[in-house]
Design a protein around this motif. Structure first.
Motif, short mmCIF file in Angstrom:
data_model
loop_
_atom_site.label_atom_id
_atom_site.label_comp_id
_atom_site.label_asym_id
_atom_site.label_seq_id
_atom_site.Cartn_x
_atom_site.Cartn_y
_atom_site.Cartn_z
N UNK A 59 0.79 -0.98 -0.08
CA UNK A 59 -0.07 0.13 -0.22
C UNK A 59 0.93 0.87 0.21
N UNK A 60 1.54 1.15 0.64
CA UNK A 60 2.95 2.34 0.82
C UNK A 60 3.46 2.62 -0.80
N UNK A 61 3.60 1.61 -1.48
CA UNK A 61 4.46 1.89 -2.80
C UNK A 61 3.73 2.33 -3.85
N UNK A 62 1.83 1.55 -3.52
CA UNK A 62 1.72 1.91 -4.79
C UNK A 62 0.71 3.69 -4.09
N UNK A 63 0.82 3.57 -3.13
CA UNK A 63 0.19 5.63 -2.30
C UNK A 63 0.99 6.76 -3.68
N UNK A 64 2.74 6.43 -2.98
CA UNK A 64 3.39 7.01 -3.48
C UNK A 64 3.60 6.89 -5.22
N UNK A 65 3.20 6.35 -5.78
CA UNK A 65 3.30 5.87 -7.26
C UNK A 65 1.75 6.47 -7.96
N UNK A 66 1.28 7.19 -6.90
CA UNK A 66 0.00 6.97 -7.31
C UNK A 66 -0.54 8.91 -6.93
N UNK A 67 1.11 8.70 -5.93
CA UNK A 67 0.73 10.48 -4.44
C UNK A 67 0.07 10.34 -4.47
N UNK A 68 -0.54 10.08 -3.68
CA UNK A 68 -1.36 10.50 -2.72
C UNK A 68 -1.36 9.78 -1.55
N UNK A 69 -1.44 9.95 -0.10
CA UNK A 69 -1.72 10.85 1.53
C UNK A 69 -1.39 8.56 1.49
N UNK A 70 -1.19 8.45 2.41
CA UNK A 70 -1.11 6.61 3.20
C UNK A 70 -2.41 6.37 3.31
N UNK A 71 -3.40 7.63 4.15
CA UNK A 71 -4.06 7.41 4.95
C UNK A 71 -5.30 7.87 3.22
N UNK A 72 -5.47 8.49 2.84
CA UNK A 72 -5.79 8.54 1.56
C UNK A 72 -6.30 7.03 1.41
N UNK A 73 -5.18 6.36 0.57
CA UNK A 73 -4.92 5.21 -0.19
C UNK A 73 -5.85 4.19 0.52
N UNK A 74 -5.80 3.86 2.00
CA UNK A 74 -6.74 3.41 2.58
C UNK A 74 -8.14 3.02 2.03
N UNK A 75 -8.67 4.02 2.19
CA UNK A 75 -10.00 4.69 1.78
C UNK A 75 -10.07 4.36 0.19
N UNK A 76 -9.32 4.37 -0.66
CA UNK A 76 -9.38 3.81 -1.80
C UNK A 76 -9.35 2.66 -2.24
N UNK A 77 -7.79 1.52 -1.00
CA UNK A 77 -7.86 0.31 -1.14
C UNK A 77 -9.18 -0.19 -0.25
N UNK A 78 -9.75 0.54 0.76
CA UNK A 78 -11.23 0.07 0.96
C UNK A 78 -12.15 -0.72 -0.45
N UNK A 79 -12.47 0.68 -0.87
CA UNK A 79 -13.59 0.78 -1.57
C UNK A 79 -13.16 -0.28 -3.28
N UNK A 80 -12.00 -0.01 -3.77
CA UNK A 80 -11.80 -1.52 -3.89
C UNK A 80 -11.53 -2.61 -3.96
N UNK A 81 -11.86 -2.90 -2.90
CA UNK A 81 -11.64 -4.27 -2.39
C UNK A 81 -13.24 -4.42 -2.01
N UNK A 82 -13.63 -3.86 -1.68
CA UNK A 82 -15.18 -4.44 -1.33
C UNK A 82 -16.11 -4.06 -2.63
N UNK A 83 -15.49 -3.15 -4.23
CA UNK A 83 -16.52 -3.48 -5.20
C UNK A 83 -15.74 -4.42 -5.71
#
Length: 156
Positions: A59-83
């Motif tokens: 998740x940290x590497x993905x956040x860095x590549x996407x230019x997102x804050x790690x806390x934002x990444x948690x929400x992104x991954x929650x939504x992607x996982x739920x879907x």
């Protein structure tokens, strides 16, 4: 090859840059449409694309590549996982770490939405020789690397 004036060369370079901007815009609009069809936010879809391109990532590497804050990444991954677009699994190399991956099967759904563009690009490529395609490939790879460097410089 015919020699051209410096002015004509500048015009060609300007034309190439404008064509890249136009292509970038059209691909962004296409991605927005595909993301909307999948009911994904733009940042979520960007992360899905990064996982598709780079394979399983932390998740940290993905956040860095996407230019997102790690806390934002948690929400992104929650939504992607739920879907059902990603899974978060324990990293076999480090049981304390998590790896995000795309499950098999969901990629076909995404690729299906790009079928029209893929077919159109097949037609575009068919109009070029193998040598010309090699030059285009080299140019696009170098342009992508320049974009990566520029992005890193702004994120700096």
């Amino acid at each position: 090859m015919t020699s051209i004036t410096p002015r004509d060369r500048r015009r060609l370079e300007t034309g190439v840059k404008q064509a890249l901007r136009d292509t970038s815009l059209q691909l962004a609009l296409l991605n927005h449409q595909v993301g909307a069809r999948l009911k994904l936010r733009d940042a979520d879809f960007d992360c899905l694309n990064l996982l598709s391109r780079h394979g399983p990532l932390g998740p940290g590497t993905l956040a860095k590549l996407a230019g997102l804050h790690p806390a934002t990444m948690t929400g992104v991954l929650d939504r992607l996982e739920k879907a059902g677009f990603v899974t978060r699994d324990r990293d076999p190399g480090d049981r304390r770490a998590v790896v995000v991956r795309t499950p098999p099967g969901r990629g076909r759904e995404v690729l299906g939405l790009y079928a029209g563009m893929s077919d159109a690009m097949d037609e575009v490529c068919a109009g070029y020789s193998a040598e010309e395609l090699a030059v285009i490939l080299d140019f696009l790879q170098r342009a992508a690397a320049a974009g990566n460097d520029a992005t890193a410089g702004l994120a700096g």
